[in-house]
Design a protein around this motif. Structure first.
Motif, mmCIF file in Angstrom:
data_model
loop_
_atom_site.group_PDB
_atom_site.id
_atom_site.type_symbol
_atom_site.label_atom_id
_atom_site.label_comp_id
_atom_site.label_asym_id
_atom_site.label_seq_id
_atom_site.Cartn_x
_atom_site.Cartn_y
_atom_site.Cartn_z
ATOM 1 N N ASP A 62 1.534 -1.263 0.004
ATOM 2 C CA ASP A 62 0.251 0.189 -0.091
ATOM 3 C C ASP A 62 0.378 0.946 0.447
ATOM 4 N N LYS A 63 1.854 1.246 1.196
ATOM 5 C CA LYS A 63 2.938 2.596 0.978
ATOM 6 C C LYS A 63 4.191 2.484 -0.138
ATOM 7 N N ILE A 64 4.494 1.431 -0.820
ATOM 8 C CA ILE A 64 5.377 0.980 -1.626
ATOM 9 C C ILE A 64 5.309 0.180 -2.984
ATOM 10 N N SER A 65 4.894 0.509 -3.870
ATOM 11 C CA SER A 65 4.641 -0.965 -4.822
ATOM 12 C C SER A 65 5.959 -1.307 -5.242
ATOM 13 N N ASN A 66 7.274 -0.571 -4.835
ATOM 14 C CA ASN A 66 8.278 -2.455 -5.309
ATOM 15 C C ASN A 66 9.012 -2.379 -4.304
ATOM 16 N N TYR A 67 7.707 -2.450 -3.209
ATOM 17 C CA TYR A 67 8.060 -2.958 -1.634
ATOM 18 C C TYR A 67 9.584 -4.116 -1.395
ATOM 19 N N LYS A 68 9.341 -4.886 -2.425
ATOM 20 C CA LYS A 68 10.360 -6.080 -2.475
ATOM 21 C C LYS A 68 12.097 -5.915 -2.484
ATOM 22 N N GLU A 69 11.807 -4.682 -4.134
ATOM 23 C CA GLU A 69 13.120 -4.583 -4.327
ATOM 24 C C GLU A 69 13.644 -3.763 -2.701
ATOM 25 N N TYR A 70 12.742 -2.492 -2.100
ATOM 26 C CA TYR A 70 13.486 -2.623 -1.517
ATOM 27 C C TYR A 70 14.044 -3.212 -0.185
ATOM 28 N N LEU A 71 13.789 -4.665 0.344
ATOM 29 C CA LEU A 71 13.168 -5.214 1.418
ATOM 30 C C LEU A 71 14.757 -6.123 0.808
ATOM 31 N N ASN A 72 15.392 -5.630 -0.395
ATOM 32 C CA ASN A 72 15.744 -7.566 -1.069
ATOM 33 C C ASN A 72 17.166 -6.237 -0.508
ATOM 34 N N TYR A 73 17.114 -5.027 -0.654
ATOM 35 C CA TYR A 73 18.377 -4.009 -0.352
ATOM 36 C C TYR A 73 18.704 -4.409 0.857
ATOM 37 N N LEU A 74 17.943 -3.780 1.472
ATOM 38 C CA LEU A 74 18.046 -3.796 3.337
ATOM 39 C C LEU A 74 18.960 -5.119 3.830
ATOM 40 N N ILE A 75 18.027 -6.310 3.584
ATOM 41 C CA ILE A 75 18.353 -7.076 4.020
ATOM 42 C C ILE A 75 19.896 -7.328 3.229
ATOM 43 N N ASN A 76 19.959 -7.914 1.802
ATOM 44 C CA ASN A 76 20.920 -8.095 1.155
ATOM 45 C C ASN A 76 22.093 -7.527 1.004
ATOM 46 N N VAL A 77 22.261 -6.220 0.606
ATOM 47 C CA VAL A 77 23.130 -5.372 0.259
ATOM 48 C C VAL A 77 23.240 -4.239 1.848
ATOM 49 N N ALA A 78 22.652 -3.866 2.213
ATOM 50 C CA ALA A 78 22.691 -3.234 3.069
ATOM 51 C C ALA A 78 22.945 -3.245 4.687
ATOM 52 N N LYS A 79 22.596 -4.770 4.508
ATOM 53 C CA LYS A 79 22.265 -5.748 6.211
ATOM 54 C C LYS A 79 22.147 -5.319 7.663
ATOM 55 N N ILE A 80 20.958 -4.787 7.215
ATOM 56 C CA ILE A 80 20.410 -3.528 8.055
ATOM 57 C C ILE A 80 19.423 -4.872 8.739
ATOM 58 N N GLU A 112 17.086 -8.485 9.134
ATOM 59 C CA GLU A 112 17.294 -9.771 8.289
ATOM 60 C C GLU A 112 15.290 -10.588 8.591
ATOM 61 N N THR A 113 15.339 -11.219 8.414
ATOM 62 C CA THR A 113 14.244 -12.127 7.836
ATOM 63 C C THR A 113 13.307 -13.120 8.226
ATOM 64 N N ASP A 114 13.120 -13.677 8.867
ATOM 65 C CA ASP A 114 13.122 -15.426 8.975
ATOM 66 C C ASP A 114 12.226 -15.899 8.400
ATOM 67 N N ASN A 115 12.203 -15.398 7.315
ATOM 68 C CA ASN A 115 11.689 -16.373 5.638
ATOM 69 C C ASN A 115 10.338 -17.411 5.906
ATOM 70 N N GLN A 116 9.459 -16.866 6.893
ATOM 71 C CA GLN A 116 8.619 -18.055 6.817
ATOM 72 C C GLN A 116 7.446 -17.228 6.933
#
Length: 509
Positions: free
Chosen positions: A64-82, A84-88
């Motif tokens: 609802d807030k960020i149409s391409n939110y998956k790309e933001y999540l990927n950046y924060l998790i895998n690039v910036a490493k700010i 992490e997720t349980d992937n559940q």
């Protein structure tokens, strides 16, 4: 709109060192910070989330807030490493969980949004909340400039509490959770409690009020309802102390209405009838009735006052609930067993009685009242199938002592374990908001009132009249006089809290 992010997080430096290369980014740093902010902010609306290592965030909230939110999540998790997720992820039951990486689990700082387009998008949610409480002006009007919190005192308290707790896990708040038949102990991390309380206090200090009337069990949520109870002691109204009047053992007390012959859940067999659980009140009997859901939307006058000609005799728990028939329970059930349970619940001594019985029969002792309450809630609200688990001993003992009471609750939960708590919370909401608070507002319009689910807080001047109205209306609706407990919100309670922690720390040491 403000965002709460780790104080040691320099997002500009991170973005400079690791430039986001996905489309639509274009320096939308506020969106990056918003995702991080949610991990801290969601606990403001449900503090029990602090027991979880990972905070579940639904894809819809992000979408609802960020149409391409998956790309933001990927950046924060895998690039910036700010983060992490349980992937559940389980369809219909659990969203993916997220938490800050260890480096960023620290005290939060405030960030103001600079992107006006994104700011407007976030305001839509606030506007929706405002619509939900439009008919509750007699409650919302007290969230004004006169509601204050001593934020300097709170911050000093939090720093001292955190220093005591951070390296002493025996002081951490905990609860036992049944996870697929296995009981585990979960803890609230001290840094999460500190941040939750810091944000809560800061919002009241800025008069940034969160007000919502939910459409599930019709509870009124505010900055006070989900605030840590110890922090409320720093809250005042117009310089005056607030006093909370609580219903002792509120859920067991309210449950006694389900054991009354004059108050049964009835099945309606009319063709094309809407699916609803309807609960018939003894009083009043003369009016035409509508559902709880409808009265919230349709039975208010233009000035926000309720139309007194309309009364509620039916509480609609949820559109998708199935009907339940309890009328076939033998009428002889109104016996000594029912009377004993009702007397214990009404007198406010059910927890103490069950604590004694559990300790006697199980050889276990409870360290505090919260543990006893957790055991009682296991008895009342867990799935019927939980009875077969090894850790369901308190539930089995309750069934042995109160077999017919247990049977009433079992039938209510036969199709959905959440039905009993939702049913009781809906009754509670109706009585506290639509009956008691409304009557106080009409008879004493100058009385400041703050509902916190099963309690009402007011100033010393109006304590007696609020308590009298609560007693009268609850007695009339439930059929039994409640046990009420007044509690003054004052800073001395915060001092006692710290002293208790210090004593416990000495014992452990």
């Amino acid at each position: 709109m403000r965002l709460y992010i780790p104080e040691n997080l320099d997002i500009d430096q991170i973005v400079y060192d690791y430039p986001p290369n996905f489309k639509k980014y274009k320096h939308k740093r506020d969106k990056l910070l918003y995702v991080i902010h949610l991990i801290n902010a969601l606990t403001l609306y449900n503090k029990d989330l602090m027991y979880d290592d990972f905070v579940s965030i639904s894809a819809k909230i992000l979408q609802d807030k960020i149409s391409n939110y998956k790309e933001y999540l990927n950046y924060l998790i895998n690039v910036a490493k700010i983060i992490e997720t349980d992937n559940q992820y389980f369809v219909g039951s659990k969203s993916k969980g997220f938490r800050l990486t260890e480096k960023y689990r620290c005290e939060v700082a405030i960030h103001s949004i600079s992107d006006q387009t994104f700011h407007r998008k976030l305001k839509v949610e606030r506007n929706n909340r405002a619509v939900s409480v439009k008919h509750l002006n007699y409650l919302t009007k007290w969230f004004d400039e006169k509601l204050e919190i001593d934020i300097d005192y709170v911050n000093k308290f939090l720093a001292e509490e955190y220093a005591l707790k951070k390296d002493n896990k025996s002081l951490w708040q905990s609860k036992k959770v049944n996870n697929y038949g296995k009981v585990e102990v979960k803890y609230k991390r001290p840094i999460d409690q500190l941040n939750h309380a810091k944000i809560s206090a800061e919002k009241i200090s800025r008069k940034d009020y969160y007000l919502l009337h939910d459409d599930n069990v019709y509870r009124f949520h505010s900055n006070l309802t989900n605030m840590r109870s110890v922090i409320r002691n720093a809250v005042t109204y117009d310089g005056q102390k607030l006093i909370s009047i609580d219903i002792k053992n509120s859920q067991p007390y309210l449950s006694t209405i389900l054991l009354s012959r004059s108050f049964w859940i009835e099945q309606k067999n009319e063709p094309n009838a809407p699916n609803e659980l309807s609960i018939t009140f003894d009083e009043p009997k003369k009016s035409s009735f509508s559902s709880f859901n409808n009265i919230n939307k349709n039975n208010y006058k233009g000035d926000g006052r309720i139309d007194e000609r309309m009364s509620i005799s039916h509480i609609k728990v949820h559109d998708t609930d199935s009907y339940i028939m309890l009328g076939d329970i033998d009428k002889t059930l109104m016996n000594n067993e029912f009377s004993q349970y009702i007397n214990l619940a009404v007198s406010g001594t059910l927890y103490e009685f069950l604590e004694q019985q559990f300790s006697l029969r199980l050889g276990e002792t409870f360290s505090n009242r919260k543990e006893v309450k957790t055991a009682v809630f296991q008895v009342l609200f867990t799935d019927n199938r939980f009875l077969g688990q090894e850790d369901a001993k308190p539930k089995k003992i309750f069934k042995e002592m109160f077999p017919n009471v247990y049977e009433v609750f079992r039938q209510i939960k036969s199709k959905d374990k959440s039905l009993l708590p939702r049913l009781l919370q809906s009754i509670e909401s109706y009585l506290m908001i639509n009956v008691i608070a409304k009557r106080i507002a009409i008879e004493y319009p100058d009385a400041p009132i703050y509902t916190i689910h099963d309690s009402i807080s007011t100033t010393e001047e109006y304590v007696d009249v609020v308590e009298a109205i609560m007693t009268e209306e609850l007695t009339k609706a439930i059929g039994h006089t409640p046990k009420l407990e007044p509690e003054v919100w004052c800073k001395s309670n915060m001092v006692k809290h710290l002293e208790t922690l210090k004593e416990k720390a000495k014992v452990v040491a």
